[in-house]
Design a protein around this motif. Structure first.
Motif, PDB file in Angstrom:
ATOM      1  N   ALA A  39     -42.764 -43.466  62.251  1.00  0.00           N
ATOM      2  CA  ALA A  39     -43.255 -42.386  61.385  1.00  0.00           C
ATOM      3  C   ALA A  39     -44.762 -42.553  61.187  1.00  0.00           C
ATOM      4  O   ALA A  39     -45.302 -43.645  61.359  1.00  0.00           O
ATOM      5  CB  ALA A  39     -42.537 -42.445  60.048  1.00  0.00           C
ATOM      6  N   PRO A  40     -45.434 -41.477  60.807  1.00  0.00           N
ATOM      7  CA  PRO A  40     -46.878 -41.582  60.561  1.00  0.00           C
ATOM      8  C   PRO A  40     -47.182 -42.549  59.416  1.00  0.00           C
ATOM      9  O   PRO A  40     -46.486 -42.564  58.408  1.00  0.00           O
ATOM     10  CB  PRO A  40     -47.293 -40.156  60.179  1.00  0.00           C
ATOM     11  N   ALA A  41     -48.216 -43.329  59.592  1.00  0.00           N
ATOM     12  CA  ALA A  41     -48.651 -44.275  58.571  1.00  0.00           C
ATOM     13  C   ALA A  41     -49.779 -43.646  57.752  1.00  0.00           C
ATOM     14  O   ALA A  41     -50.511 -42.788  58.250  1.00  0.00           O
ATOM     15  CB  ALA A  41     -49.145 -45.560  59.227  1.00  0.00           C
ATOM     16  N   PRO A  42     -49.919 -44.063  56.495  1.00  0.00           N
ATOM     17  CA  PRO A  42     -51.035 -43.555  55.693  1.00  0.00           C
ATOM     18  C   PRO A  42     -52.366 -43.875  56.368  1.00  0.00           C
ATOM     19  O   PRO A  42     -52.527 -44.929  56.979  1.00  0.00           O
ATOM     20  CB  PRO A  42     -50.903 -44.315  54.369  1.00  0.00           C
ATOM     21  N   GLY A  43     -53.298 -42.957  56.274  1.00  0.00           N
ATOM     22  CA  GLY A  43     -54.619 -43.167  56.839  1.00  0.00           C
ATOM     23  C   GLY A  43     -54.761 -42.743  58.287  1.00  0.00           C
ATOM     24  O   GLY A  43     -55.844 -42.812  58.856  1.00  0.00           O
ATOM     25  N   LEU A  44     -53.673 -42.285  58.883  1.00  0.00           N
ATOM     26  CA  LEU A  44     -53.700 -41.844  60.273  1.00  0.00           C
ATOM     27  C   LEU A  44     -54.381 -40.479  60.359  1.00  0.00           C
ATOM     28  O   LEU A  44     -54.243 -39.657  59.451  1.00  0.00           O
ATOM     29  CB  LEU A  44     -52.253 -41.746  60.782  1.00  0.00           C
ATOM     30  N   GLN A  45     -55.126 -40.262  61.422  1.00  0.00           N
ATOM     31  CA  GLN A  45     -55.760 -38.962  61.641  1.00  0.00           C
ATOM     32  C   GLN A  45     -54.691 -37.866  61.541  1.00  0.00           C
ATOM     33  O   GLN A  45     -53.570 -38.031  62.038  1.00  0.00           O
ATOM     34  CB  GLN A  45     -56.422 -38.945  63.021  1.00  0.00           C
ATOM     35  N   SER A  46     -55.009 -36.749  60.910  1.00  0.00           N
ATOM     36  CA  SER A  46     -54.004 -35.709  60.635  1.00  0.00           C
ATOM     37  C   SER A  46     -53.339 -35.184  61.897  1.00  0.00           C
ATOM     38  O   SER A  46     -52.133 -34.925  61.907  1.00  0.00           O
ATOM     39  CB  SER A  46     -54.623 -34.561  59.839  1.00  0.00           C
ATOM     40  N   GLU A  47     -54.077 -35.050  62.987  1.00  0.00           N
ATOM     41  CA  GLU A  47     -53.483 -34.570  64.238  1.00  0.00           C
ATOM     42  C   GLU A  47     -52.519 -35.591  64.817  1.00  0.00           C
ATOM     43  O   GLU A  47     -51.464 -35.235  65.331  1.00  0.00           O
ATOM     44  CB  GLU A  47     -54.567 -34.219  65.262  1.00  0.00           C
ATOM     45  N   HIS A  48     -52.865 -36.870  64.722  1.00  0.00           N
ATOM     46  CA  HIS A  48     -51.959 -37.924  65.183  1.00  0.00           C
ATOM     47  C   HIS A  48     -50.670 -37.915  64.355  1.00  0.00           C
ATOM     48  O   HIS A  48     -49.572 -38.026  64.895  1.00  0.00           O
ATOM     49  CB  HIS A  48     -52.621 -39.305  65.083  1.00  0.00           C
ATOM     50  N   ALA A  49     -50.811 -37.778  63.044  1.00  0.00           N
ATOM     51  CA  ALA A  49     -49.642 -37.728  62.166  1.00  0.00           C
ATOM     52  C   ALA A  49     -48.769 -36.519  62.493  1.00  0.00           C
ATOM     53  O   ALA A  49     -47.542 -36.624  62.528  1.00  0.00           O
ATOM     54  CB  ALA A  49     -50.084 -37.694  60.703  1.00  0.00           C
ATOM     55  N   ALA A  50     -49.398 -35.385  62.751  1.00  0.00           N
ATOM     56  CA  ALA A  50     -48.639 -34.177  63.095  1.00  0.00           C
ATOM     57  C   ALA A  50     -47.861 -34.376  64.395  1.00  0.00           C
ATOM     58  O   ALA A  50     -46.711 -33.942  64.515  1.00  0.00           O
ATOM     59  CB  ALA A  50     -49.583 -32.980  63.215  1.00  0.00           C
ATOM     60  N   ILE A  51     -48.465 -35.046  65.353  1.00  0.00           N
ATOM     61  CA  ILE A  51     -47.784 -35.328  66.626  1.00  0.00           C
ATOM     62  C   ILE A  51     -46.574 -36.217  66.382  1.00  0.00           C
ATOM     63  O   ILE A  51     -45.487 -35.958  66.911  1.00  0.00           O
ATOM     64  CB  ILE A  51     -48.751 -35.966  67.650  1.00  0.00           C
TER      65      ILE A  51
END
Length: 119
Positions: A39-51
């Protein structure tokens, strides 16, 4: 009204990729399937998190680009970042069997047939 990637500012795309226009994995083509490993981690670039959220199940590169409304070239760079950090895996879909590339060779099929006759 949604904007297409053609309306995106080149400056925004430059920021998203960290200024890179190359560096994407050449093995990533439009139909490569991508699966998030975590899962996306806090602080991850928003586009990376969306992917990562989008790719909980196998998703084609072109689908990721369409959902994010970003050019495929930009998405390939972002995916390469995630592959390099082990956050996603990518694999090509299995090709359909054909005369030149059947699932099993004729020799193997013949051996199976002989074994079935011997039963």
């Amino acid at each position: 009204m949604s904007r297409s990637h053609r309306d995106e500012s080149p400056d925004r795309l430059h920021v998203i990729t960290g200024g890179r226009s190359r560096g994407a994995d050449d093995a990533l083509d439009a139909v490569t399937l991508v699966v998030a490993e975590n899962a996306p981690a806090p602080g991850l670039q928003s586009e990376h998190a969306a992917i990562l959220r989008l790719c909980r199940t196998p998703t084609a590169v072109v689908e990721v680009a369409a959902h994010l409304r970003l050019p495929v070239t930009v998405v390939r760079i972002l995916l390469t970042d995630l592959i390099d950090t082990g956050q996603v895996t990518a694999r090509h879909p299995a090709p359909a069997p054909s005369q030149s590339h059947p699932f099993a060779s004729p020799d193997v099929l013949e051996k199976v047939l002989v074994a079935l006759h011997n039963l």
